[in-house]
Design a protein around this motif. Sequence first.
Motif, mmCIF file in Angstrom:
data_model
loop_
_atom_site.group_PDB
_atom_site.id
_atom_site.type_symbol
_atom_site.label_atom_id
_atom_site.label_comp_id
_atom_site.label_asym_id
_atom_site.label_seq_id
_atom_site.Cartn_x
_atom_site.Cartn_y
_atom_site.Cartn_z
ATOM 1 N N ARG A 34 68.672 15.947 -59.703
ATOM 2 C CA ARG A 34 68.486 15.455 -58.487
ATOM 3 C C ARG A 34 69.884 14.565 -58.414
ATOM 4 N NH1 ARG A 34 63.045 14.088 -60.139
ATOM 5 N NH2 ARG A 34 61.404 15.606 -59.418
ATOM 6 N N PHE A 38 68.732 11.749 -52.915
ATOM 7 C CA PHE A 38 68.470 13.037 -52.684
ATOM 8 C C PHE A 38 67.519 13.805 -53.434
ATOM 9 C CE2 PHE A 38 72.035 12.197 -50.140
ATOM 10 C CZ PHE A 38 71.886 12.404 -48.979
ATOM 11 N N MET A 41 68.104 20.452 -52.441
ATOM 12 C CA MET A 41 68.647 20.968 -51.149
ATOM 13 C C MET A 41 68.393 22.456 -51.313
ATOM 14 S SD MET A 41 72.107 20.696 -49.185
ATOM 15 C CE MET A 41 73.194 21.249 -50.449
ATOM 16 N N ILE A 119 67.184 20.012 -46.788
ATOM 17 C CA ILE A 119 67.389 18.791 -47.459
ATOM 18 C C ILE A 119 66.353 17.586 -47.700
ATOM 19 C CG2 ILE A 119 69.062 16.812 -48.034
ATOM 20 C CD1 ILE A 119 71.136 18.347 -46.094
ATOM 21 N N LEU A 121 65.244 14.035 -48.685
ATOM 22 C CA LEU A 121 65.663 12.536 -48.802
ATOM 23 C C LEU A 121 64.456 11.816 -49.012
ATOM 24 C CD1 LEU A 121 67.944 10.541 -48.390
ATOM 25 C CD2 LEU A 121 67.507 10.637 -46.097
ATOM 26 N N PRO A 178 72.334 7.803 -45.421
ATOM 27 C CA PRO A 178 72.682 9.075 -45.689
ATOM 28 C C PRO A 178 74.047 9.672 -44.763
ATOM 29 C CG PRO A 178 70.760 8.843 -44.222
ATOM 30 C CD PRO A 178 71.073 7.687 -44.670
ATOM 31 N N LEU A 245 77.014 15.674 -48.891
ATOM 32 C CA LEU A 245 75.670 14.562 -49.151
ATOM 33 C C LEU A 245 76.143 13.546 -49.820
ATOM 34 C CD1 LEU A 245 74.137 17.590 -48.588
ATOM 35 C CD2 LEU A 245 72.506 16.695 -49.925
#
Length: 281
Positions: A34, A38, A41, A119, A121, A178, A245
């Motif tokens: 990870r 985040f 994905m 994604i 989050l 983000p 990202l």
Amino acid sequence: MTLRTITAIYPALDTQDGAGVRLRRVLGQRPEQRMDPFLMMDHFASDEADDYISGFPDHPHRGFETITYMLDGHMMHRDHMGNEGHLRPGDVQWMTAGRGIIHSEMPQQEAGRMQGVQIWLNLPAALKMQPACYRDIPAAKLPRIPLEENGELVLLAGNLTLGGNTWQGPIHSDHTQPLIVDIHLSSSAQLSLPVAQELNALIYAFEGDIKVDKQTLPKGQSALLGPGNRLMLTTDSQGGRVLLLAGRPLHEPVVQYGPFVMNTQAEIEQAMMDYRAGKLV
């Protein structure tokens, strides 16, 4: 100016999710892969209907947000709150699961290309049990930033300043800040992009190879980036496309069990009990 360099490369993992949708897990292949804030994905991309037609029937979530970016094809979202969203090429869906949501994501086509990314989050502990909410963002609402002969940027989340101009993406969070950018680079292009020092950052190359500073990132792999305040990308004669990202880390414990992401094992067990008892939402 300090350039960010690659500190680790994660090959995308071929897997299946939902009712058998074939996809590539770009981030979150394992817990140690990870990148705070985040969690995961996924990249789904196929011209074969059998790879995606079964979709993602009703399933629950708690404790985080999803950002779905459609690149090709047509997908419909439905949830327990009565929301319906038709995602077409270039559209984005921003969903906050909060304390709980039950939804489905189903293809609205029987043939042709289906491609997109989803994604996950994380939410800070203080917000994990907030009410669920949902927003569809049409492609026309996403800032598109021309790079003259070098290509184009599509800004999904956060703020970006280039050449004295500042653009603001439609997705924003004071907690994780983000920054999500779809970066299209033409043949033999170079791009210098600001990425704030306090943000963790990763890029995923999904069309063509690309160089980060002087190191090549092959197509289909993601790269965790080290500290710095600027990202330098270079393409070869084929050009390339990457997804950036970046986000401010929460520095909180993460306990995940399938579609639930909380801070403690007790909270995960409570989520499972709530779901079984019909109290998740």
